[in-house]
Design a protein around this motif. Sequence first.
Motif, PDB file in Angstrom:
ATOM      1  N   ILE A   1      26.447  16.711  -5.890  1.00  0.00           N
ATOM      2  CA  ILE A   1      26.629  16.099  -7.200  1.00  0.00           C
ATOM      3  C   ILE A   1      28.133  15.963  -7.417  1.00  0.00           C
ATOM      4  O   ILE A   1      28.832  16.968  -7.561  1.00  0.00           O
TER       5      ILE A   1
ATOM      6  N   ARG B   1      29.764  13.958  -9.818  1.00  0.00           N
ATOM      7  CA  ARG B   1      30.257  13.799 -11.193  1.00  0.00           C
ATOM      8  C   ARG B   1      29.094  13.836 -12.168  1.00  0.00           C
ATOM      9  O   ARG B   1      28.017  13.304 -11.887  1.00  0.00           O
ATOM     10  N   ILE B   2      29.313  14.463 -13.330  1.00  0.00           N
ATOM     11  CA  ILE B   2      28.378  14.400 -14.449  1.00  0.00           C
ATOM     12  C   ILE B   2      29.158  13.906 -15.653  1.00  0.00           C
ATOM     13  O   ILE B   2      30.143  14.531 -16.067  1.00  0.00           O
ATOM     14  N   ASP B   3      28.742  12.762 -16.196  1.00  0.00           N
ATOM     15  CA  ASP B   3      29.505  12.076 -17.241  1.00  0.00           C
ATOM     16  C   ASP B   3      30.930  11.851 -16.719  1.00  0.00           C
ATOM     17  O   ASP B   3      31.089  11.260 -15.656  1.00  0.00           O
TER      18      ASP B   3
ATOM     19  N   ILE C   1      32.552  17.175 -10.387  1.00  0.00           N
ATOM     20  CA  ILE C   1      31.826  18.394 -10.031  1.00  0.00           C
ATOM     21  C   ILE C   1      32.203  18.841  -8.609  1.00  0.00           C
ATOM     22  O   ILE C   1      32.955  19.790  -8.435  1.00  0.00           O
TER      23      ILE C   1
ATOM     24  N   VAL D   1      29.997  23.254 -17.969  1.00  0.00           N
ATOM     25  CA  VAL D   1      29.317  23.064 -16.687  1.00  0.00           C
ATOM     26  C   VAL D   1      29.484  24.328 -15.853  1.00  0.00           C
ATOM     27  O   VAL D   1      30.580  24.887 -15.779  1.00  0.00           O
TER      28      VAL D   1
ATOM     29  N   ARG E   1      22.684  12.049 -19.951  1.00  0.00           N
ATOM     30  CA  ARG E   1      23.837  12.189 -19.068  1.00  0.00           C
ATOM     31  C   ARG E   1      23.818  11.145 -17.951  1.00  0.00           C
ATOM     32  O   ARG E   1      22.766  10.609 -17.584  1.00  0.00           O
ATOM     33  N   GLU E   2      25.011  10.903 -17.420  1.00  0.00           N
ATOM     34  CA  GLU E   2      25.182  10.060 -16.236  1.00  0.00           C
ATOM     35  C   GLU E   2      25.549  10.974 -15.069  1.00  0.00           C
ATOM     36  O   GLU E   2      26.533  11.709 -15.128  1.00  0.00           O
ATOM     37  N   VAL E   3      24.749  10.915 -14.013  1.00  0.00           N
ATOM     38  CA  VAL E   3      24.936  11.809 -12.867  1.00  0.00           C
ATOM     39  C   VAL E   3      25.181  10.982 -11.612  1.00  0.00           C
ATOM     40  O   VAL E   3      24.450  10.022 -11.335  1.00  0.00           O
ATOM     41  N   HIS E   4      26.202  11.373 -10.837  1.00  0.00           N
ATOM     42  CA  HIS E   4      26.536  10.701  -9.578  1.00  0.00           C
ATOM     43  C   HIS E   4      26.308  11.674  -8.422  1.00  0.00           C
ATOM     44  O   HIS E   4      26.739  12.825  -8.477  1.00  0.00           O
TER      45      HIS E   4
END
Length: 223
Positions: free
Chosen positions: A67, A69-71, A75, A107, A132-135
């Motif tokens: 993961i 990035r979150i928003d 991360i 986080v 949320r936006e998760v990458h």
Amino acid sequence: MNKRRYAVFKSTIIAASLALLALPGCQLLTGYQQIDSAGSAEEWIGRINPVAGEVNLACFGTHHCEITRIDQTPIISPETHEPVDVSMLATKPSVDEVTTLLDTKSVKIVPLAPSGIKWLTNYYVRVKPIKREVHVNFYPEKNLGYVERFAIIHEFVDATYQIRAYKDESEETTSLLDQASPKTLCVELVEDGDVVRHFCKPDEAEQQGEFVEVVIPNKAKRK
């Protein structure tokens, strides 16, 4: 009706567990060191310890995933493959001691298990439940040279989630050319064991991150 067959690519899980090693001062162990120094393999092999009132989010599938990035919060670094901010690194939550998330921007990154790629760690993330936006980066080959990037926006609730990649084996083909061609990469969002969203990469996709969502009928949801 033909049943869909899925081949889920799972990261290799080494028999290891997780515990915090007491160190003087403020020194922190990396995720791999935390796993490597653990004492009870049976207790911690690749398991998420959910915390009530939080989103517990992990990625699975292919040889390695992370993961990133979150928003707007980075991360796991795609360069180092370790947490960008070591202050976010935590041990697995226990009944006796849980590091509380202060707000929706808090986080915690928790080592989960050794990766299928040597010396790397699979982590999961603890955050508060909001939209949320998760990458996520997936590595379909056993090297870091080929990466598939996936992003999702979702209303996360108090639950345990997996963002899981797999190769779609559902289409039966008789052509040798079709059988030799790469299988479609798909990603599914799993909430407490149920698939709630499903994405696949179109055959004609020319760039990374081109995934199209497929509507899942309620009867087709699987665990």
